[in-house]
Write a protein that holds these residues in place. Structure first.
Motif, PDB file in Angstrom:
ATOM      1  N   GLN A 228       0.836  -1.203   0.000  1.00  0.00           N
ATOM      2  CA  GLN A 228       0.000   0.000   0.000  1.00  0.00           C
ATOM      3  C   GLN A 228       0.869   1.252   0.000  1.00  0.00           C
ATOM      4  N   LYS A 229       1.968   1.203   0.734  1.00  0.00           N
ATOM      5  CA  LYS A 229       2.887   2.345   0.784  1.00  0.00           C
ATOM      6  C   LYS A 229       3.405   2.669  -0.616  1.00  0.00           C
ATOM      7  N   ARG A 230       3.776   1.632  -1.345  1.00  0.00           N
ATOM      8  CA  ARG A 230       4.282   1.863  -2.705  1.00  0.00           C
ATOM      9  C   ARG A 230       3.202   2.481  -3.587  1.00  0.00           C
ATOM     10  N   ARG A 231       1.973   1.973  -3.478  1.00  0.00           N
ATOM     11  CA  ARG A 231       0.879   2.546  -4.272  1.00  0.00           C
ATOM     12  C   ARG A 231       0.657   4.015  -3.908  1.00  0.00           C
ATOM     13  N   ASN A 232       0.731   4.323  -2.616  1.00  0.00           N
ATOM     14  CA  ASN A 232       0.558   5.712  -2.180  1.00  0.00           C
ATOM     15  C   ASN A 232       1.621   6.622  -2.791  1.00  0.00           C
ATOM     16  N   LEU A 233       2.866   6.179  -2.734  1.00  0.00           N
ATOM     17  CA  LEU A 233       3.966   6.997  -3.258  1.00  0.00           C
ATOM     18  C   LEU A 233       3.867   7.171  -4.770  1.00  0.00           C
ATOM     19  N   GLU A 234       3.506   6.106  -5.453  1.00  0.00           N
ATOM     20  CA  GLU A 234       3.360   6.209  -6.908  1.00  0.00           C
ATOM     21  C   GLU A 234       2.255   7.193  -7.278  1.00  0.00           C
ATOM     22  N   MET A 235       1.172   7.196  -6.504  1.00  0.00           N
ATOM     23  CA  MET A 235       0.083   8.134  -6.776  1.00  0.00           C
ATOM     24  C   MET A 235       0.506   9.569  -6.467  1.00  0.00           C
ATOM     25  N   LEU A 236       1.186   9.778  -5.337  1.00  0.00           N
ATOM     26  CA  LEU A 236       1.674  11.117  -5.010  1.00  0.00           C
ATOM     27  C   LEU A 236       2.608  11.630  -6.102  1.00  0.00           C
ATOM     28  N   ASP A 237       3.496  10.771  -6.561  1.00  0.00           N
ATOM     29  CA  ASP A 237       4.467  11.164  -7.580  1.00  0.00           C
ATOM     30  C   ASP A 237       3.787  11.480  -8.909  1.00  0.00           C
ATOM     31  N   LYS A 238       2.705  10.766  -9.189  1.00  0.00           N
ATOM     32  CA  LYS A 238       1.984  10.969 -10.447  1.00  0.00           C
ATOM     33  C   LYS A 238       1.185  12.265 -10.445  1.00  0.00           C
ATOM     34  N   VAL A 239       0.547  12.580  -9.314  1.00  0.00           N
ATOM     35  CA  VAL A 239      -0.392  13.701  -9.260  1.00  0.00           C
ATOM     36  C   VAL A 239       0.285  15.027  -8.924  1.00  0.00           C
ATOM     37  N   LEU A 240       1.220  15.005  -7.979  1.00  0.00           N
ATOM     38  CA  LEU A 240       1.810  16.257  -7.502  1.00  0.00           C
ATOM     39  C   LEU A 240       2.843  16.803  -8.483  1.00  0.00           C
ATOM     40  N   PRO A 241       2.972  18.121  -8.557  1.00  0.00           N
ATOM     41  CA  PRO A 241       4.030  18.707  -9.389  1.00  0.00           C
ATOM     42  C   PRO A 241       5.397  18.176  -8.960  1.00  0.00           C
ATOM     43  N   SER A 242       6.314  18.075  -9.891  1.00  0.00           N
ATOM     44  CA  SER A 242       7.633  17.510  -9.586  1.00  0.00           C
ATOM     45  C   SER A 242       8.419  18.364  -8.600  1.00  0.00           C
ATOM     46  N   THR A 243       7.949  19.595  -8.365  1.00  0.00           N
ATOM     47  CA  THR A 243       8.625  20.490  -7.416  1.00  0.00           C
ATOM     48  C   THR A 243       8.125  20.329  -5.983  1.00  0.00           C
ATOM     49  N   THR A 244       7.157  19.443  -5.764  1.00  0.00           N
ATOM     50  CA  THR A 244       6.602  19.235  -4.424  1.00  0.00           C
ATOM     51  C   THR A 244       7.368  18.135  -3.700  1.00  0.00           C
ATOM     52  N   ALA A 245       7.862  18.444  -2.506  1.00  0.00           N
ATOM     53  CA  ALA A 245       8.610  17.464  -1.719  1.00  0.00           C
ATOM     54  C   ALA A 245       7.680  16.406  -1.141  1.00  0.00           C
ATOM     55  N   ILE A 246       8.192  15.183  -1.055  1.00  0.00           N
ATOM     56  CA  ILE A 246       7.491  14.085  -0.384  1.00  0.00           C
ATOM     57  C   ILE A 246       8.394  13.579   0.728  1.00  0.00           C
ATOM     58  N   VAL A 247       7.883  13.603   1.954  1.00  0.00           N
ATOM     59  CA  VAL A 247       8.606  13.031   3.088  1.00  0.00           C
ATOM     60  C   VAL A 247       7.893  11.745   3.468  1.00  0.00           C
ATOM     61  N   SER A 248       8.647  10.655   3.542  1.00  0.00           N
ATOM     62  CA  SER A 248       8.027   9.352   3.762  1.00  0.00           C
ATOM     63  C   SER A 248       8.658   8.644   4.952  1.00  0.00           C
ATOM     64  N   SER A 249       7.809   8.036   5.778  1.00  0.00           N
ATOM     65  CA  SER A 249       8.328   7.253   6.897  1.00  0.00           C
ATOM     66  C   SER A 249       9.238   6.154   6.359  1.00  0.00           C
ATOM     67  N   SER A 250      10.446   6.068   6.922  1.00  0.00           N
ATOM     68  CA  SER A 250      11.417   5.101   6.389  1.00  0.00           C
ATOM     69  C   SER A 250      11.971   4.209   7.490  1.00  0.00           C
ATOM     70  N   ILE A 251      11.104   3.808   8.427  1.00  0.00           N
ATOM     71  CA  ILE A 251      11.573   2.933   9.502  1.00  0.00           C
ATOM     72  C   ILE A 251      11.356   1.453   9.197  1.00  0.00           C
ATOM     73  N   THR A 252      10.558   1.136   8.161  1.00  0.00           N
ATOM     74  CA  THR A 252      10.395  -0.270   7.777  1.00  0.00           C
ATOM     75  C   THR A 252      10.878  -0.548   6.359  1.00  0.00           C
ATOM     76  N   VAL A 253      11.235   0.474   5.627  1.00  0.00           N
ATOM     77  CA  VAL A 253      11.849   0.334   4.303  1.00  0.00           C
ATOM     78  C   VAL A 253      12.652   1.608   4.070  1.00  0.00           C
ATOM     79  N   THR A 254      13.863   1.477   3.547  1.00  0.00           N
ATOM     80  CA  THR A 254      14.724   2.652   3.425  1.00  0.00           C
ATOM     81  C   THR A 254      14.133   3.676   2.463  1.00  0.00           C
ATOM     82  N   ALA A 255      14.491   4.922   2.695  1.00  0.00           N
ATOM     83  CA  ALA A 255      14.022   5.995   1.822  1.00  0.00           C
ATOM     84  C   ALA A 255      14.574   5.825   0.406  1.00  0.00           C
ATOM     85  N   THR A 256      15.798   5.321   0.300  1.00  0.00           N
ATOM     86  CA  THR A 256      16.390   5.121  -1.026  1.00  0.00           C
ATOM     87  C   THR A 256      15.608   4.088  -1.828  1.00  0.00           C
TER      88      THR A 256
END
Length: 277
Positions: free
Chosen positions: A90-118
């Motif tokens: 679900q996290k991956r789906r959320n990030l893919e949707m955020l990346d698709k909809v938001l302008p490329s200049t909008t920052a995304i901060v994501s919880s990275s305690i169960t999967v690395t940010a990289t």
């Protein structure tokens, strides 16, 4: 005389900070994390929209006037928080949707305690916009937030993220991009050790908590803290840590696994044993 044609370089999008506190912050993820950050961002004057995919229960403590529950990502959001720790699909789906909809200049901060940010950044097209953070229920109210830049994060993106967190009253610690980060990793491992102690019948939950509060100076005991965080959240961190390191010292206590997978039965069993003391 022939003139050389110079190929124009494609201008790379640069992440920008929210213009002011009236900017829209969109928050998506696990309900407990979302609830904490909706409350914090709203208290600091941001317009907030939020969504908890798969959750059937409303966030009861959120004032409806302060935030909007939106299943669709608002395209005009100027900052996004993705706070899922448990369901990584679900996290991956959320990030893919955020990346698709938001302008490329909008920052995304994501919880990275169960999967690395990289690794998360590798899931999306605009990799430079993502930075990791230490989102775990109950830690949202603490004064410090850990953030972890990815291997793709330019300094400008990190500065945007730091500016945002300072605007909601946070001190910031830059840490390496590793599973669990720093404090969540230590806290969850203490809880895991307490679960081993329970499993081996060294002490009852109340006694374990009391010992850690009195002797170690904890604000609350590890079992009580685990309940506040949510056992499934703790389990998710520990499982991810064990998967990442593959060491016996990171093995999840079997009792904690049962606690995470079977609800509140253990609380009832503990109450029964304490009544018989």
């Amino acid at each position: 005389m022939k003139t050389k044609k110079v190929k124009s370089r494609k201008k790379q999008s640069r992440v920008v900070r929210p213009r002011d506190s009236r900017s829209i912050v969109h928050i998506v993820g696990d309900p407990a994390n979302v609830e904490e950050y909706v409350r914090i961002c709203s208290a600091h004057g941001y317009n907030v929209s939020y969504h908890c995919p798969g959750s059937l229960e409303p966030l009861t403590t959120i004032e409806l006037s302060a935030a909007r529950n939106e299943s669709h990502v608002p395209a005009n959001a100027s900052f996004a928080l993705e706070l899922t720790n448990v369901d990584l699909d679900q996290k991956r789906r959320n990030l893919e949707m955020l990346d698709k909809v938001l302008p490329s200049t909008t920052a995304i901060v994501s919880s990275s305690i169960t999967v690395t940010a990289t690794e998360q950044a590798s899931w999306i097209r605009h990799k430079v916009r993502l930075v990791g953070c230490s989102a775990l229920p109950t830690l949202g109210d603490k004064p410090l937030i850990e953030i972890a830049p990815t291997v793709f994060s330019p300094g400008a993106t990190v500065q945007v993220v730091q500016t945002f967190f300072r605007s909601i009253g946070k001190d910031i610690e830059l840490v390496q991009d590793r599973i669990g980060m720093v404090f969540p990793r230590i806290l969850c491992r203490v809880i895991n050790e307490a679960a081993f102690a329970l499993q081996e019948e060294i002490a009852l939950p109340h006694d374990l908590d009391q010992a850690m509060v009195v002797a170690a100076g904890f604000p609350v005991g590890p079992i009580a803290w685990a309940e506040r965080i949510g056992i499934t959240q703790v389990y998710a961190v520990l499982k991810s840590l064990n998967r990442d390191l593959g060491e016996d010292r990171t093995r999840v206590a079997p009792l904690l696994t049962q606690m995470a997978l079977s609800g509140t039965w253990w609380q009832q069993a503990t109450a029964f044993h304490e009544e018989r003391r």
